[in-house]
Design an enzyme around this catalytic site. Structure first.
Site, short mmCIF file in Angstrom:
data_model
loop_
_atom_site.label_atom_id
_atom_site.label_comp_id
_atom_site.label_asym_id
_atom_site.label_seq_id
_atom_site.Cartn_x
_atom_site.Cartn_y
_atom_site.Cartn_z
N GLY A 13 48.39 21.36 89.15
CA GLY A 13 48.13 22.79 89.00
C GLY A 13 49.00 23.51 87.98
CG ASN A 15 46.22 24.01 82.44
OD1 ASN A 15 46.41 24.64 81.40
ND2 ASN A 15 46.18 22.67 82.47
CG MET A 91 40.63 15.70 89.00
SD MET A 91 40.45 15.80 87.21
CE MET A 91 40.21 14.07 86.83
NE ARG A 92 34.25 15.61 94.26
CZ ARG A 92 34.05 14.32 94.54
NH1 ARG A 92 35.00 13.43 94.33
NH2 ARG A 92 32.89 13.91 95.00
CG LEU A 94 31.79 22.01 89.89
CD1 LEU A 94 32.46 23.19 89.20
CD2 LEU A 94 31.80 22.20 91.40
CG ASN A 108 36.90 22.36 82.62
OD1 ASN A 108 37.79 22.26 83.46
ND2 ASN A 108 36.52 21.35 81.86
CG HIS A 110 38.12 18.18 78.17
ND1 HIS A 110 37.98 17.31 79.23
CD2 HIS A 110 38.08 17.42 77.04
CE1 HIS A 110 37.86 16.08 78.76
NE2 HIS A 110 37.92 16.11 77.44
CG ASP A 146 34.59 17.17 79.86
OD1 ASP A 146 35.01 18.04 80.64
OD2 ASP A 146 34.92 15.99 79.95
CD GLU A 175 45.77 20.90 78.88
OE1 GLU A 175 45.43 21.27 80.02
OE2 GLU A 175 45.92 19.70 78.58
#
Ligand code: GRF
Length: 191
Positions: A13, A15, A91-92, A94, A108, A110, A146, A175
């Site tokens: 976590g 970010n 990490m799922r 959607l 998101n 990446h 992505d 990031e």
């Protein structure tokens, strides 16, 4: 008016922490109102709790179907008045239902310069490919992994002496600046 933002995490976590800290800046037009983790061991939950942010564990393994898991996510987000959802190391993958429900409000981060290096192990793959620049991307989420319109990118140089860990740390530093900047732009309607 400050826009309530929900952050979805699966792990450390960092970010999410960067977003929380940016939102604490006076005049930032959003605040992190909810942090949801899909894993009980997600380290980021502790940080959110120390900040007094509401946290919720929605463990995907207890749901029979992806649709039920995603309905639980959406219901919790709506119950908490969330207007923008930031995926931060979530990490799922959607599904279309969730993505359509949150279209234009779901973003998101990446760790690559998309469209290069979609998926996992981006730093190792960047080194193997011999690129001279690598980086990170914040983008709207659509049903493909992505993909989705890009909001912002930051590039870093790649050096011959880099390892995946060294490169990852360089990208992660960017990031943490890029994600708050892109959230700001989205909230201000500047995407
Ligand atoms: C980051 O590199 C992010 O770009 C990727 O997963 C990682 C999550 O790190 N999607 P953290 O949990 O935010 O520290």
């Amino acid at each position: 008016m400050s826009v309530p933002v929900g952050v979805l995490i699966s792990g450390r976590g960092s970010n999410m922490q960067a977003l929380v800290k940016a939102c604490e800046t006076p005049g930032f037009p959003a605040h992190i109102a909810l942090v949801i983790a899909n894993r009980p061991d997600a380290k980021g939950l502790e940080f959110a709790k120390t900040k007094g942010i509401k946290t919720k564990l929605i463990d995907h393994t207890v749901y029979q179907t992806k649709q039920e898991f995603e309905a639980a996510l959406t219901n919790t987000l709506i119950e908490n008045g969330i207007q923008i959802v930031c995926l931060a190391g979530f990490m799922r993958l959607l599904g279309t239902g969730f993505v359509n429900e949150w279209q234009g409000k779901l973003i998101n981060i990446h760790p690559s310069l998309l469209p290069a290096f979609k998926g996992l192990n981006t730093h190792k793959r960047a080194l193997e490919s011999g690129v001279k620049h690598h980086g990170c991307t914040v983008h709207f989420v659509d049903a493909e992994m992505d993909e989705g319109p890009i909001i912002g990118q930051m590039a870093v140089p790649v050096y011959k002496t880099d390892t995946p860990d060294i490169l990852s740390a360089r990208v992660l530093g960017e990031e943490h600046k890029l994600y708050p900047a892109c959230l700001y732009r989205l909230v201000r309607g500047q995407t």
